[in-house]
Design an enzyme around this catalytic site. Structure first.
Site, PDB file in Angstrom:
ATOM      1  N   ASN A 190       0.833  -1.206   0.000  1.00 26.98           N
ATOM      2  CA  ASN A 190       0.000   0.000   0.000  1.00 26.98           C
ATOM      3  C   ASN A 190       0.866   1.254   0.000  1.00 26.98           C
ATOM      4  O   ASN A 190       2.037   1.231   0.390  1.00 26.98           O
ATOM      5  CB  ASN A 190      -0.923   0.018   1.222  1.00 26.98           C
ATOM      6  CG  ASN A 190      -0.156   0.026   2.532  1.00 26.98           C
ATOM      7  OD1 ASN A 190       0.806  -0.716   2.696  1.00 26.98           O
ATOM      8  ND2 ASN A 190      -0.580   0.856   3.468  1.00 26.98           N
ATOM      9  N   GLU A 191       0.277   2.339  -0.439  1.00 30.26           N
ATOM     10  CA  GLU A 191       0.906   3.662  -0.404  1.00 30.26           C
ATOM     11  C   GLU A 191       2.319   3.664  -1.000  1.00 30.26           C
ATOM     12  O   GLU A 191       3.268   4.174  -0.419  1.00 30.26           O
ATOM     13  CB  GLU A 191       0.919   4.194   1.033  1.00 30.26           C
ATOM     14  CG  GLU A 191      -0.484   4.394   1.591  1.00 30.26           C
ATOM     15  CD  GLU A 191      -0.505   4.929   3.009  1.00 30.26           C
ATOM     16  OE1 GLU A 191      -1.369   5.767   3.299  1.00 30.26           O
ATOM     17  OE2 GLU A 191       0.333   4.500   3.822  1.00 30.26           O
ATOM     18  N   VAL A 192       2.426   3.077  -2.178  1.00 27.76           N
ATOM     19  CA  VAL A 192       3.692   3.132  -2.925  1.00 27.76           C
ATOM     20  C   VAL A 192       3.646   4.427  -3.733  1.00 27.76           C
ATOM     21  O   VAL A 192       3.144   4.464  -4.851  1.00 27.76           O
ATOM     22  CB  VAL A 192       3.856   1.898  -3.832  1.00 27.76           C
ATOM     23  CG1 VAL A 192       5.212   1.929  -4.532  1.00 27.76           C
ATOM     24  CG2 VAL A 192       3.701   0.619  -3.022  1.00 27.76           C
TER      25      VAL A 192
END
Length: 552
Positions: free
Chosen positions: A218-220
């Protein structure tokens, strides 16, 4: 989504307007009552002027929410997994002995444990572990305690983003996707995979009974081609192809070495990838996406087309809500109503999908930091009332918003059920493990509000301005009154500091106690003391010169 159901929703609009009206009246009356009881003996409220209204900060991206009034509330039959975020404020192992049975009694069926640097890594990863990391023996204790409470354990291992705890170190900085930013690992570097595989192997070995593993993703926030020709794999061009290649490489490694494990993965990077690319990557045969959203209107924010795409690609899906850590990176109190609305929003989607898509479970997320470098947000004991209320909602209990949450209050051993809904309703006075932390922080919150009320007060602004301090020129009667209120706040804050520290020390290591004090309590103490230091200067004069003070 079903249009007939949407029409039915609007037919019931008048009914729910009436319910909402009575609910709001109830909140207003309770708030007025609490304000009177709390402040009637306070020296702070006696300042002889109107207090400026304190505008409540809300989500800048908030919008008019979908009406979920006609959702049929049923028990969500999937797994209910509670996220334990140990990258901030990791509790002592002794706290888990009290916590796990409580979570099970509230309806949780498993734990998503995000160790980050609290895992005792070894060999090439030895320097990654925190100096306060758990020992392997303590990890074994965690496994046993979870088993005693019939809680599944799912380790969460970040494998592309949220790797700041590794990439911040000198020895691993060469593995950053972008040299300046220690968040995302270089996705095509052979050394990156060596580190990730070692981390996976060590954590799986320490959890021999697990059935699932979560590989993050997540949140790359950025993806870059990186590495030299000697240490890199050949990769494709688009950022989505780079991402898919990286994640499928990791998933295939796990599938080959640990064939019995199911692999979970956050979905936010998948949302913008075309169905054809997803199918071509074969990721659907490797992972089970976890669709996450922590807002109060998940249906609008994600949109219906996402579910149509996913159900045609992935045989199994998960969802992820939030019970804390979703309304601000430095909040110390949980906005219970926000998280309840988030779960009601998810229940609406669950209701719509039940005939079309099987949802394996829901992960109730409780971030303790937004990333490795951010400050603490709400502590776990502070947020247990929110978690309890959210789990109760998922179990199908359609409690009236006009009634206090008495059943949850019984489980948490709270004297004032209304207080579970937030500080506007008073303090709940709970005896659950860590309940004294909530009580102490609520008292701190009251002191902080009183301070803000003072400095926003018309008399403070009019008689303790920089102009007044510069020329030691002010009305002594008003100044003395204001300083007396501030002095009382300072005394109370010192008392609360000792109270909070004592409560925290029972559950947390000293580093967490000091971080919480440094992040929240000491800044307020410093602000008050800086003003108090000016008292003698401002009151030093017994007579004053003729005006003007500024000469031509």
């Amino acid at each position: 989504m079903n249009r007939n159901r949407q029409k039915g929703k609007f037919k019931l609009l008048d009914k729910y307007k009436a319910i909402t009206f009575f609910w709001l009246c109830s909140i207003i009356l309770c708030s007025i009552w609490y304000g009177f009881v709390t402040h009637k003996n306070s020296t702070y409220y006696k300042i002889e002027s109107e207090i400026a209204d304190e505008n409540r900060i809300t989500d800048a991206n908030s919008k008019e929410n979908t009406d979920y009034g006609d959702v049929e509330v049923n028990n969500f039959m999937g797994l209910k997994i509670v996220h334990l975020d140990l990258k901030g404020a990791p509790p002592k192992i002794s706290y888990f002995k009290q916590l796990f049975p409580l979570l099970a009694s509230l309806g949780a069926t498993g734990l998503l444990i995000e160790y980050e640097d609290m895992f005792p890594y070894y060999k090439t990863l030895a320097n990654v572990s925190s100096l306060e990391a758990y020992s392997l023996k303590e990890i074994e204790t965690v496994n046993k305690l979870a088993q005693l409470s019939n809680l599944l354990i799912i380790p969460l291992i970040p494998t592309i983003g949220h790797l700041g705890f590794i990439l911040k170190l000198e020895e691993f900085k060469s593995l950053r996707a972008i040299p300046e930013y220690p968040h995302v690992i270089c996705p095509n570097n052979k050394k990156s995979f060596a580190i990730i595989f070692a981390m996976i192997d060590q954590i799986i070995k320490a959890h021999p009974r697990i059935q699932m593993i979560h590989i993050g993703a997540n949140e790359v926030h950025y993806i870059a081609q990186c590495g030299t020709e000697d240490d890199s794999y050949p990769i494709k061009n688009t950022k989505y192809q780079i991402f898919l290649t990286h994640m499928t490489t990791i998933a295939r490694y796990i599938r080959k070495k640990y064939s019995n494990l199911r692999i979970l993965m956050y979905d936010d990077q998948l949302r913008n990838i075309s169905p054809d690319e997803l199918k071509l990557s074969e990721i659907s045969s490797l992972v089970e996406p976890v669709v996450w959203k922590y807002s109060t209107d998940v249906y609008t924010d994600l949109g219906p087309s996402l579910w149509h795409m996913y159900k045609n690609i992935f045989p199994k899906l998960w969802i992820s809500s939030a019970f804390k850590g979703a309304t601000g990176s430095n909040k110390y109190l949980t906005e219970v109503t926000h998280h309840l609305e988030n779960h009601r929003s998810w229940l609406y989607i669950i209701s719509e999908l039940k005939e079309k898509t099987k949802l394996e479970g829901i992960i109730l997320t409780g971030r303790q930091r937004y990333d490795h470098f951010s400050v603490l947000c709400e502590l776990l004991p502070v947020s247990l009332p929110s978690l309890a209320l959210c789990l109760r909602l998922l179990q199908g209990y359609d409690d009236s918003p006009l009634s206090p949450p008495t059943e949850v209050a019984k489980l948490l051993e709270c004297e004032q059920p209304y207080g579970l809904l937030g500080p506007a309703f008073g303090t709940p006075r709970c005896s659950y493990p860590g309940g004294d932390i909530l009580e102490s922080i609520l008292r701190f919150h009251q002191i902080q509000q009183d301070f803000e009320n003072i400095i926003q007060n018309d008399r403070y602004k009019g008689w303790m301005n920089d102009y007044n301090f510069k020329f030691s020129f002010s009305n002594p009667r008003i100044v003395e009154t204001l300083f007396n209120h501030l002095q009382r706040l300072s005394f109370d804050l010192t008392e609360v500091d000792e109270e909070i520290s004592h409560a925290l020390e029972k559950i947390y290591y000293n580093s967490t106690v000091e971080e919480w004090r440094t992040s929240f309590l000491l800044p307020l103490a410093n602000r008050i003391n800086e003003i108090l230091k000016k008292k003698s200067h401002l009151l030093s004069s017994t007579h004053w010169p003729r005006k003007p003070f500024y000469h031509r």
